[in-house]
Design a protein around this motif. Structure first.
Motif, PDB file in Angstrom:
ATOM      1  N   ASP A  67       0.828  -1.137  -0.012  1.00  0.00           N
ATOM      2  CA  ASP A  67       0.023  -0.009   0.013  1.00  0.00           C
ATOM      3  C   ASP A  67       0.759   1.229  -0.079  1.00  0.00           C
ATOM      4  OD1 ASP A  67      -2.045   1.890   0.343  1.00  0.00           O
ATOM      5  OD2 ASP A  67      -2.710   1.271   1.994  1.00  0.00           O
ATOM      6  N   LYS A  68       0.854   1.992  -0.884  1.00  0.00           N
ATOM      7  CA  LYS A  68       1.808   3.362  -1.144  1.00  0.00           C
ATOM      8  C   LYS A  68       1.173   4.383  -0.340  1.00  0.00           C
ATOM      9  CE  LYS A  68      -0.303   4.771  -5.762  1.00  0.00           C
ATOM     10  NZ  LYS A  68      -0.158   4.860  -7.123  1.00  0.00           N
ATOM     11  N   GLY A  76       0.176   6.089  11.802  1.00  0.00           N
ATOM     12  CA  GLY A  76       1.272   5.222  12.298  1.00  0.00           C
ATOM     13  C   GLY A  76       1.979   4.409  11.318  1.00  0.00           C
ATOM     14  N   ALA A  77       1.423   4.164  10.184  1.00  0.00           N
ATOM     15  CA  ALA A  77       1.818   3.085   9.270  1.00  0.00           C
ATOM     16  C   ALA A  77       3.160   3.731   8.620  1.00  0.00           C
ATOM     17  CB  ALA A  77       0.947   2.919   8.298  1.00  0.00           C
ATOM     18  N   ILE A  78       3.905   2.933   8.302  1.00  0.00           N
ATOM     19  CA  ILE A  78       5.259   3.097   7.410  1.00  0.00           C
ATOM     20  C   ILE A  78       5.075   2.556   6.057  1.00  0.00           C
ATOM     21  CG2 ILE A  78       7.726   2.898   7.278  1.00  0.00           C
ATOM     22  CD1 ILE A  78       7.707   2.550  10.250  1.00  0.00           C
ATOM     23  N   ASN A  79       5.246   3.734   5.130  1.00  0.00           N
ATOM     24  CA  ASN A  79       5.363   3.199   3.776  1.00  0.00           C
ATOM     25  C   ASN A  79       6.696   2.213   3.425  1.00  0.00           C
ATOM     26  OD1 ASN A  79       2.868   4.427   3.634  1.00  0.00           O
ATOM     27  ND2 ASN A  79       3.425   6.026   1.840  1.00  0.00           N
ATOM     28  N   ALA A  80       6.347   1.393   2.693  1.00  0.00           N
ATOM     29  CA  ALA A  80       7.601   0.520   2.147  1.00  0.00           C
ATOM     30  C   ALA A  80       8.295   1.357   0.976  1.00  0.00           C
ATOM     31  CB  ALA A  80       7.005  -0.983   1.881  1.00  0.00           C
ATOM     32  N   THR A  81       9.674   1.101   1.094  1.00  0.00           N
ATOM     33  CA  THR A  81      10.475   1.574  -0.053  1.00  0.00           C
ATOM     34  C   THR A  81      11.306   0.684  -0.676  1.00  0.00           C
ATOM     35  OG1 THR A  81      12.258   2.069   1.684  1.00  0.00           O
ATOM     36  CG2 THR A  81      10.694   3.878   1.436  1.00  0.00           C
ATOM     37  N   THR A  82      11.224  -0.526  -0.363  1.00  0.00           N
ATOM     38  CA  THR A  82      11.799  -1.623  -1.226  1.00  0.00           C
ATOM     39  C   THR A  82      10.989  -2.752  -1.618  1.00  0.00           C
ATOM     40  OG1 THR A  82      13.736  -1.434   0.236  1.00  0.00           O
ATOM     41  CG2 THR A  82      13.949  -3.316  -0.880  1.00  0.00           C
ATOM     42  N   PRO A  83      11.069  -3.067  -2.968  1.00  0.00           N
ATOM     43  CA  PRO A  83      11.829  -2.625  -4.062  1.00  0.00           C
ATOM     44  C   PRO A  83      11.434  -1.194  -4.396  1.00  0.00           C
ATOM     45  CG  PRO A  83      11.212  -4.745  -4.665  1.00  0.00           C
ATOM     46  CD  PRO A  83      10.486  -4.285  -3.569  1.00  0.00           C
ATOM     47  N   ALA A  84      12.485  -0.047  -4.764  1.00  0.00           N
ATOM     48  CA  ALA A  84      12.169   1.345  -4.945  1.00  0.00           C
ATOM     49  C   ALA A  84      11.162   1.477  -6.123  1.00  0.00           C
ATOM     50  CB  ALA A  84      13.606   1.925  -5.239  1.00  0.00           C
ATOM     51  N   GLY A  85       9.938   2.236  -6.018  1.00  0.00           N
ATOM     52  CA  GLY A  85       9.117   2.431  -7.045  1.00  0.00           C
ATOM     53  C   GLY A  85       8.050   1.113  -7.219  1.00  0.00           C
ATOM     54  N   GLN A  87       5.800   0.180  -5.078  1.00  0.00           N
ATOM     55  CA  GLN A  87       4.672   0.398  -4.109  1.00  0.00           C
ATOM     56  C   GLN A  87       3.344   0.444  -4.784  1.00  0.00           C
ATOM     57  OE1 GLN A  87       7.672   1.642  -3.385  1.00  0.00           O
ATOM     58  NE2 GLN A  87       7.876  -0.316  -2.311  1.00  0.00           N
ATOM     59  N   GLY A  88       2.328  -0.160  -4.529  1.00  0.00           N
ATOM     60  CA  GLY A  88       1.084  -0.055  -5.249  1.00  0.00           C
ATOM     61  C   GLY A  88       0.840  -0.855  -6.694  1.00  0.00           C
ATOM     62  N   ASN A  89       1.680  -1.694  -6.823  1.00  0.00           N
ATOM     63  CA  ASN A  89       1.840  -2.493  -8.007  1.00  0.00           C
ATOM     64  C   ASN A  89       0.968  -3.609  -7.730  1.00  0.00           C
ATOM     65  OD1 ASN A  89       3.460  -3.812  -6.712  1.00  0.00           O
ATOM     66  ND2 ASN A  89       5.040  -4.175  -8.086  1.00  0.00           N
ATOM     67  N   GLY A  90       0.462  -3.786  -6.786  1.00  0.00           N
ATOM     68  CA  GLY A  90      -0.357  -5.056  -6.649  1.00  0.00           C
ATOM     69  C   GLY A  90       0.322  -6.338  -6.280  1.00  0.00           C
ATOM     70  N   VAL A  91       1.437  -6.066  -5.858  1.00  0.00           N
ATOM     71  CA  VAL A  91       2.314  -7.247  -5.438  1.00  0.00           C
ATOM     72  C   VAL A  91       3.113  -7.068  -4.105  1.00  0.00           C
ATOM     73  CG1 VAL A  91       4.326  -8.596  -5.997  1.00  0.00           C
ATOM     74  CG2 VAL A  91       3.146  -7.816  -7.941  1.00  0.00           C
ATOM     75  N   THR A 102      12.414  -2.190   5.649  1.00  0.00           N
ATOM     76  CA  THR A 102      11.802  -1.264   4.223  1.00  0.00           C
ATOM     77  C   THR A 102      10.909  -2.231   3.172  1.00  0.00           C
ATOM     78  OG1 THR A 102      13.848  -1.597   2.933  1.00  0.00           O
ATOM     79  CG2 THR A 102      13.472   0.273   4.518  1.00  0.00           C
ATOM     80  N   HIS A 103      11.010  -3.662   3.399  1.00  0.00           N
ATOM     81  CA  HIS A 103      10.539  -4.378   2.522  1.00  0.00           C
ATOM     82  C   HIS A 103       8.918  -4.567   2.981  1.00  0.00           C
ATOM     83  CE1 HIS A 103      13.979  -7.377   1.083  1.00  0.00           C
ATOM     84  NE2 HIS A 103      13.485  -6.701   0.019  1.00  0.00           N
ATOM     85  N   GLU A 104       8.102  -4.931   1.564  1.00  0.00           N
ATOM     86  CA  GLU A 104       6.626  -4.749   1.546  1.00  0.00           C
ATOM     87  C   GLU A 104       6.548  -5.984   2.594  1.00  0.00           C
ATOM     88  OE1 GLU A 104       6.103  -2.679  -2.786  1.00  0.00           O
ATOM     89  OE2 GLU A 104       5.341  -4.821  -2.408  1.00  0.00           O
ATOM     90  N   SER A 105       7.125  -7.068   2.316  1.00  0.00           N
ATOM     91  CA  SER A 105       6.636  -8.461   3.019  1.00  0.00           C
ATOM     92  C   SER A 105       6.800  -8.271   4.631  1.00  0.00           C
ATOM     93  CB  SER A 105       7.384  -9.616   2.523  1.00  0.00           C
ATOM     94  OG  SER A 105       8.822  -9.264   2.670  1.00  0.00           O
TER      95      SER A 105
END
Length: 224
Positions: A67-68, A76-85, A87-91, A102-105
């Motif tokens: 979720d970007k 309070g949530a932290i946005n992921a930054t890895t992999p760069a760019g 976020q929000g691609n449905g993966v 920083t990983h989405e997982s």
């Protein structure tokens, strides 16, 4: 006079043997109930985590971790930054067992907890941030695409649970999938193991991979 040495009668011996048998039966039954409860706990982990994903998607039209706009959706949530760019691609990118903050997982857990779908700490630096199963093994989530935890695992997302004894892994697969730990939507791999490994076999001659040892620990993954 010589003292007469008294021994046990056959009836007394029979009673003692019956009591011992009852005690052993009780212990074995108790252990069976404990093991059964443990397998049910493992299964509950696999059944519950998809609900976190679907619930979050339904509410925010985004995937937890990916979720970007997570910081906007849940305070309070932290946005992921890895992999760069990405976020929000449905993966949900990143290994299921990632320890990168920083990983989405990795941030998946913070997002679903802050959204109220799961319990647990939202402090990503906490020692107990990553959830654990009934045997203390870590649990993780990732998208089951190019970085699939196990070759041949079928499904969009994968939940993996580490440190599960072989005999429990086989019971889980029988309960939740096709009964073969090397095929279907639930597979088993060695612990510890890198991703992209061959699945472990429940019985000989069912395909590639090593035979599961009931007393060894493994990682079980479920794709959905």
């Amino acid at each position: 006079m010589k003292s007469r040495q008294q021994g046990f009668t056959l009836v007394e011996i029979a009673i003692v043997l019956v009591i011992i048998g009852l005690l052993l039966g009780g212990v074995l039954k108790g252990q069976e109930l404990i093991n059964s409860a443990k397998v049910k706990n493992f299964a509950n982990d696999f059944r519950t985590i998809p609900l976190y994903i679907y619930g979050y998607q339904d509410r925010f039209r985004a995937l937890p971790g990916d979720d970007k706009a997570a910081a906007t959706h849940v305070a309070g949530a932290i946005n992921a930054t890895t992999p760069a760019g990405s976020q929000g691609n449905g993966v949900i990118d990143g290994p299921w067992n990632s320890n990168s903050k920083t990983h989405e997982s990795y941030l998946f857990w913070q997002h679903v907890r802050l959204a109220g779908f799961a319990s647990g700490t939202t402090d990503i630096d906490s020692a107990d941030y990553i959830p654990r199963n009934a045997d203390g093994g870590i649990i993780g989530v990732t998208s089951n695409g190019s970085s699939s935890p196990i070759i041949g695992l079928r499904g969009t997302y994968a939940v993996c649970s580490q440190g599960i004894l072989g005999r429990f892994a086989k019971q889980l697969d029988t309960m939740m999938d096709d009964g073969n730990t090397a095929t279907g939507s639930m597979m088993t791999m060695k612990t510890p193991s890198a991703n992209q490994t061959s699945a472990q076999q429940p019985v000989p001659s069912t395909g590639p991979g090593d035979l599961i040892d009931d007393a060894e620990s493994y990682t079980v993954c479920l794709a959905f």
